[in-house]
Enzyme design. Sequence first.
Site, PDB file in Angstrom:
ATOM      1  N   GLU A   1      -0.010  -1.304   5.660  1.00  0.00           N
ATOM      2  CA  GLU A   1       1.242  -0.785   6.574  1.00  0.00           C
ATOM      3  C   GLU A   1       0.846   0.989   6.961  1.00  0.00           C
ATOM      4  O   GLU A   1       1.316   1.164   7.854  1.00  0.00           O
ATOM      5  CB  GLU A   1       2.656  -1.055   6.103  1.00  0.00           C
TER       6      GLU A   1
ATOM      7  N   ASP B   1       0.722  -0.920  -0.111  1.00  0.00           N
ATOM      8  CA  ASP B   1      -0.054  -0.018  -0.113  1.00  0.00           C
ATOM      9  C   ASP B   1       0.804   1.165   0.129  1.00  0.00           C
ATOM     10  O   ASP B   1       1.963   1.266   0.306  1.00  0.00           O
ATOM     11  CB  ASP B   1      -0.997   0.016   1.211  1.00  0.00           C
TER      12      ASP B   1
END
Length: 430
Positions: free
Chosen positions: A147, A83
């Site tokens: 994350e 991400d």
Amino acid sequence: MGYLPDAETVDICRDLIRMDTSNFGDDSGPGERAAAEYVAASLAEAGIESQIYESEPGRATLVARWGNQDSSRPGLVIHGHLDVVPAEAADWSVDPFAAEIVDGYLYGRGAVDMKDFDAMLLSVVRARQRAGAIPDRPILLVFTADEEAGGRKGAHWLVAHHPEWFEGCTEAIGEVGGFSTEVGGQRLYLVESGEKGIAWMRLTASGTAGHGSMRNDDNPVAHLARGLAALGDHVWPEEPGPSMRLLLDKVRELTGAVGSPAELLGHFGPAVRMIGAGLRNTTNPTMLQAGYKHNVVPGEAVAFVDGRYLPGHAETFMPAVQEIVGDKVSVDSHTFDRALEYAFEGDLVDAMSVSLHRHDPEAHIAPFLMSGGTDAKAFDKLGITSYGFTPLRLPADLDFTALFHGVDERVPLDALEFGSRVFDTFLDLA
């Protein structure tokens, strides 16, 4: 060696950047599934099987075993997240998801944080797998979701629901370390050996609602403003831990300078924003919520504060914030996660140091305590020691730390290729 570990790095990084995996922290983004499937296909093409898990629809994390699984040596986790933080295209000079190359730089959201390392890792693993140059150690490859929002739907979820993948693993390598900066005219590579704890807080002031035209001595907006001003004015003391003390020693060695820790870290120039944050606790208000009409005093005002605390301060940090903002403002935890710090010594540290010196004989190396957080916090729950090692040899005039979550995020092409070669050597030594 017989293979080129950096041959595909730039192309893979461009492919990954073009997949919009923006994480808004509220499940409104596209998720990581497309990127995880790309990684799975890339590994499968080289003959490596993988498994994709979804903590929620679209929130995809990939794991794969590699290396010599029959070795008696403990396993090494190598992890990257898929991400990225969102990007406002209007602020950029290029499309943040087009992966354009301009003047020797690859631009795009994730170019630094952290699709660069994902690409290095995939390029090296594919090249070694094809050449039969498998590391003589069990390796666990992990590409995570979420994350950028604390990893609750990625690394933390994986550790909680599938800890069996980590059996036998004792060490880990991930992001935000191994990049170069210049100090005293010499190139210094910084390896992350710890990271501050996360204390995202909700500050609430309650008061008496009423008409905006009348005197109101119990205005929650004013209470909150005074508390935030006190927090902004507060100077947290310098308390360098083991990693930062080693870094300060290296700065003294390279510059011959004396002075306070903050003065010594001033030799890093703009990078002191990130590196200097490892000296002390920090608190930054990031969001405000209050009111619903111009002439109505609300009954409540809320602020959100990004707090980062040093190792050893988990129990004292939030009470200290409460004391600073005063009794008109309540402080509650929104997200709280551990601080980490590991000794900068041992075989893994030696492998990182030797691999850098082999490709840059003039390299100086030191640890640092990172201001932000990574998925290492999840792996620490399993007793896994983690370091940040994404090796990049950077131009001395590049304000690299400003590119993390920044506008026109970019990475030099030759730094990507350098990092792949260094990481390939690291795998021979780790």
